[in-house]
Design a protein around this motif. Structure first.
Motif, PDB file in Angstrom:
ATOM      1  N   UNK A 190      24.576  -7.071   0.210  1.00  0.00           N
ATOM      2  CA  UNK A 190      24.600  -6.346  -1.199  1.00  0.00           C
ATOM      3  C   UNK A 190      23.349  -6.306  -1.623  1.00  0.00           C
ATOM      4  N   UNK A 191      22.257  -6.418  -0.978  1.00  0.00           N
ATOM      5  CA  UNK A 191      20.868  -6.372  -1.361  1.00  0.00           C
ATOM      6  C   UNK A 191      20.648  -4.941  -2.126  1.00  0.00           C
ATOM      7  N   UNK A 192      19.777  -4.886  -3.150  1.00  0.00           N
ATOM      8  CA  UNK A 192      19.508  -3.623  -3.766  1.00  0.00           C
ATOM      9  C   UNK A 192      18.859  -2.849  -2.673  1.00  0.00           C
ATOM     10  N   UNK A 193      18.893  -1.433  -2.972  1.00  0.00           N
ATOM     11  CA  UNK A 193      18.377  -0.422  -2.108  1.00  0.00           C
ATOM     12  C   UNK A 193      16.755  -0.787  -1.648  1.00  0.00           C
ATOM     13  N   UNK A 194      16.181  -0.931  -2.726  1.00  0.00           N
ATOM     14  CA  UNK A 194      14.405  -1.054  -2.490  1.00  0.00           C
ATOM     15  C   UNK A 194      14.293  -2.293  -1.866  1.00  0.00           C
ATOM     16  N   UNK A 195      14.957  -3.219  -2.003  1.00  0.00           N
ATOM     17  CA  UNK A 195      14.836  -4.672  -1.137  1.00  0.00           C
ATOM     18  C   UNK A 195      15.217  -4.388   0.215  1.00  0.00           C
ATOM     19  N   UNK A 196      16.224  -3.632   0.576  1.00  0.00           N
ATOM     20  CA  UNK A 196      16.885  -3.428   1.797  1.00  0.00           C
ATOM     21  C   UNK A 196      15.926  -2.429   2.359  1.00  0.00           C
ATOM     22  N   UNK A 197      15.404  -1.421   1.994  1.00  0.00           N
ATOM     23  CA  UNK A 197      14.425  -0.503   2.557  1.00  0.00           C
ATOM     24  C   UNK A 197      12.949  -1.521   3.107  1.00  0.00           C
ATOM     25  N   UNK A 198      12.720  -2.397   2.145  1.00  0.00           N
ATOM     26  CA  UNK A 198      11.514  -3.150   2.765  1.00  0.00           C
ATOM     27  C   UNK A 198      11.887  -3.914   3.849  1.00  0.00           C
ATOM     28  N   UNK A 199      13.138  -4.490   3.779  1.00  0.00           N
ATOM     29  CA  UNK A 199      13.500  -5.347   5.048  1.00  0.00           C
ATOM     30  C   UNK A 199      13.563  -4.735   6.364  1.00  0.00           C
ATOM     31  N   UNK A 200      14.120  -3.238   6.105  1.00  0.00           N
ATOM     32  CA  UNK A 200      14.224  -2.182   7.400  1.00  0.00           C
ATOM     33  C   UNK A 200      12.906  -2.067   7.903  1.00  0.00           C
ATOM     34  N   UNK A 201      11.910  -1.887   6.994  1.00  0.00           N
ATOM     35  CA  UNK A 201      10.632  -1.527   7.330  1.00  0.00           C
ATOM     36  C   UNK A 201       9.858  -3.001   7.933  1.00  0.00           C
ATOM     37  N   UNK A 202      10.137  -3.890   7.466  1.00  0.00           N
ATOM     38  CA  UNK A 202       9.730  -5.147   8.015  1.00  0.00           C
ATOM     39  C   UNK A 202      10.171  -5.274   9.613  1.00  0.00           C
ATOM     40  N   UNK A 203      11.641  -4.903   9.549  1.00  0.00           N
ATOM     41  CA  UNK A 203      12.071  -5.200  10.832  1.00  0.00           C
ATOM     42  C   UNK A 203      11.527  -4.349  11.878  1.00  0.00           C
ATOM     43  N   UNK A 204      11.303  -3.108  11.611  1.00  0.00           N
ATOM     44  CA  UNK A 204      10.784  -1.874  12.236  1.00  0.00           C
ATOM     45  C   UNK A 204       9.371  -2.320  12.724  1.00  0.00           C
ATOM     46  N   UNK A 262       0.820  -1.288   0.023  1.00  0.00           N
ATOM     47  CA  UNK A 262      -0.045  -0.205   0.004  1.00  0.00           C
ATOM     48  C   UNK A 262       0.788   1.296   0.129  1.00  0.00           C
ATOM     49  N   UNK A 263       1.909   1.063   0.869  1.00  0.00           N
ATOM     50  CA  UNK A 263       2.780   2.596   0.803  1.00  0.00           C
ATOM     51  C   UNK A 263       3.538   2.601  -0.601  1.00  0.00           C
ATOM     52  N   UNK A 264       4.011   1.499  -1.281  1.00  0.00           N
ATOM     53  CA  UNK A 264       4.540   1.622  -2.506  1.00  0.00           C
ATOM     54  C   UNK A 264       3.698   1.992  -3.418  1.00  0.00           C
ATOM     55  N   UNK A 265       2.471   1.206  -3.608  1.00  0.00           N
ATOM     56  CA  UNK A 265       1.581   1.603  -4.852  1.00  0.00           C
ATOM     57  C   UNK A 265       0.964   3.100  -4.676  1.00  0.00           C
ATOM     58  N   UNK A 266       0.747   3.572  -3.450  1.00  0.00           N
ATOM     59  CA  UNK A 266      -0.398   4.864  -3.022  1.00  0.00           C
ATOM     60  C   UNK A 266       0.605   6.020  -2.590  1.00  0.00           C
ATOM     61  N   UNK A 267       1.681   5.873  -2.028  1.00  0.00           N
ATOM     62  CA  UNK A 267       2.552   6.942  -1.742  1.00  0.00           C
ATOM     63  C   UNK A 267       3.916   6.803  -2.505  1.00  0.00           C
ATOM     64  N   UNK A 268       4.198   5.768  -3.125  1.00  0.00           N
ATOM     65  CA  UNK A 268       5.177   6.211  -3.930  1.00  0.00           C
ATOM     66  C   UNK A 268       6.622   5.612  -2.952  1.00  0.00           C
ATOM     67  N   UNK A 269       6.443   5.023  -1.964  1.00  0.00           N
ATOM     68  CA  UNK A 269       7.802   4.492  -1.093  1.00  0.00           C
ATOM     69  C   UNK A 269       8.432   3.345  -2.000  1.00  0.00           C
TER      70      UNK A 269
END
Length: 177
Positions: free
Chosen positions: A147-161, A24-31
């Motif tokens: 060495x994960x790409x930025x977008x995937x790493x952002x999701x992982x950080x979000x999931x951890x949070x 939802x954050x990706x599709x509606x807010x452009x995260x």
């Protein structure tokens, strides 16, 4: 207050909600999350770990008892790697043995130091500040360590949070600091 099983099982079963929120954050807010299979699998592990991680400040908690040896071994291993190149006692066997001796000393100090530096239970470790720190550290681990790409790493950080924050919500103790 929920126990270990309740925290971990809550993390296991609620992860699809975190994935849905990320979409939802990706599709509606452009995260710029990239929800690749690898990012979602690593995110799942760090989400579930985060669901119990705030209890690392309780010396009787399973997460504390599990984290303490990891910290001790990681500290000892780092000291061994550093010491190995700087010890010169004449023979390889003495050099390696001395480096391991320094590593063991550092590991024992880390073992006792881990508990000593932990704040009181439900103190600062039970805060959104630490949830954010866990998210940032998770991001850095997968971005720079794996060495994960930025977008995937952002999701992982979000999931951890989110997993860490789930614990705070279940405890009914959400604080900023």
């Amino acid at each position: 207050m929920p126990n270990y099983d309740a925290h971990v099982l809550s993390g296991i079963v609620s992860y699809p909600l975190a994935v849905f929120l990320a979409f939802a954050l990706r599709d509606h807010l452009g995260v710029p999350f990239v929800l690749s299979t690898t990012a979602m699998l690593v995110g799942y592990a760090l989400y579930v770990l985060g669901a119990d991680l705030p209890d690392m400040d309780h010396p009787n908690a399973l997460i504390h008892r599990g984290t303490k040896p990891i910290v001790a071994v990681a500290t000892g291993s780092a000291v061994f790697v550093r010491a190995l190149g700087s010890v010169n006692l004449g023979s390889e066997s003495l050099n390696v043995t001395a480096a391991w001796g320094m590593a063991v000393l550092a590991a024992v100090i880390a073992w006792y130091g881990f508990t000593a530096i932990m704040p009181k239970h439900r103190g600062i470790v039970h805060s959104l500040l630490f949830a954010a720190m866990y998210g940032v550290l998770s991001y850095a681990l997968v971005k720079y360590g794996l060495g994960m790409a930025t977008g995937g790493a952002l999701f992982v950080g979000f999931a951890a949070f989110c997993g860490y924050t789930l614990h705070l919500i279940l405890d009914g103790a959400v604080s900023l600091v």
